[in-house]
Design a protein around this motif. Sequence first.
Motif, short mmCIF file in Angstrom:
data_model
loop_
_atom_site.label_atom_id
_atom_site.label_comp_id
_atom_site.label_asym_id
_atom_site.label_seq_id
_atom_site.Cartn_x
_atom_site.Cartn_y
_atom_site.Cartn_z
N MET A 1 0.82 -1.19 0.00
CA MET A 1 0.00 0.00 0.00
C MET A 1 0.86 1.25 0.00
SD MET A 1 -3.00 0.97 -0.07
CE MET A 1 -4.35 1.87 0.53
N ALA A 2 1.91 1.24 0.80
CA ALA A 2 2.78 2.42 0.87
C ALA A 2 3.47 2.68 -0.46
CB ALA A 2 3.81 2.26 1.97
N GLU A 3 3.91 1.63 -1.11
CA GLU A 3 4.59 1.79 -2.40
C GLU A 3 3.65 2.39 -3.43
OE1 GLU A 3 6.89 -0.92 -5.72
OE2 GLU A 3 6.64 -1.70 -3.71
N SER A 4 2.42 1.90 -3.47
CA SER A 4 1.42 2.43 -4.39
C SER A 4 1.09 3.88 -4.07
CB SER A 4 0.15 1.57 -4.32
OG SER A 4 -0.85 2.12 -5.12
N THR A 5 0.95 4.19 -2.79
CA THR A 5 0.64 5.55 -2.37
C THR A 5 1.79 6.50 -2.65
OG1 THR A 5 -0.84 4.71 -0.66
CG2 THR A 5 -0.09 6.97 -0.40
N THR A 14 -2.51 7.77 3.33
CA THR A 14 -1.47 8.12 4.29
C THR A 14 -2.07 8.25 5.69
OG1 THR A 14 -0.24 9.27 2.56
CG2 THR A 14 0.37 9.78 4.82
N ALA A 15 -3.23 8.85 5.80
CA ALA A 15 -3.91 8.98 7.09
C ALA A 15 -4.31 7.60 7.64
CB ALA A 15 -5.14 9.87 6.96
N TRP A 16 -4.76 6.72 6.75
CA TRP A 16 -5.15 5.37 7.16
C TRP A 16 -3.93 4.60 7.68
CZ3 TRP A 16 -4.06 0.65 4.37
CH2 TRP A 16 -4.67 -0.47 4.92
N ILE A 17 -2.81 4.72 6.99
CA ILE A 17 -1.59 4.04 7.42
C ILE A 17 -1.14 4.58 8.78
CG2 ILE A 17 0.87 3.73 6.90
CD1 ILE A 17 0.01 3.55 3.92
N ALA A 33 4.71 -2.58 10.37
CA ALA A 33 4.73 -2.34 8.92
C ALA A 33 4.11 -0.98 8.60
CB ALA A 33 3.99 -3.45 8.18
N ALA A 34 3.03 -0.64 9.27
CA ALA A 34 2.38 0.66 9.04
C ALA A 34 3.28 1.81 9.48
CB ALA A 34 1.04 0.72 9.78
N LEU A 50 5.47 7.49 17.58
CA LEU A 50 5.93 6.53 16.57
C LEU A 50 7.22 5.86 17.03
CD1 LEU A 50 5.55 5.50 13.54
CD2 LEU A 50 7.40 7.07 13.08
N ARG A 51 8.12 6.63 17.56
CA ARG A 51 9.38 6.06 18.07
C ARG A 51 9.11 5.07 19.19
NH1 ARG A 51 13.23 11.42 18.26
NH2 ARG A 51 12.76 12.06 16.14
N THR A 52 8.21 5.43 20.08
CA THR A 52 7.85 4.54 21.18
C THR A 52 7.22 3.26 20.65
OG1 THR A 52 7.49 6.43 22.62
CG2 THR A 52 6.48 4.36 23.30
N THR A 53 6.34 3.37 19.67
CA THR A 53 5.69 2.21 19.08
C THR A 53 6.72 1.29 18.45
OG1 THR A 53 3.64 3.44 18.65
CG2 THR A 53 4.02 1.45 17.33
N ILE A 54 7.62 1.83 17.68
CA ILE A 54 8.65 1.00 17.03
C ILE A 54 9.54 0.34 18.08
CG2 ILE A 54 10.71 1.06 15.57
CD1 ILE A 54 9.23 3.11 13.83
#
Length: 59
Positions: A1-5, A14-17, A33-34, A50-54
Amino acid sequence: MAESTRAHPHRTDTAWIRALWQDRAQAPEVRLAAAISWLCLTNEPAPHALRTTIDTLAT
């Protein structure tokens, strides 16, 4: 999805991801992945959440 977007920008995708990596109900592999996809799609600096999530998902 990201590659297509990336090839054909679509703000809704982008908002969905972004919503996927923030959603704790998603499987860890989906969130990771998101998160990586979102980083590839945007020029925004990585938010602290995001950093915390990763960090959390990587361990």
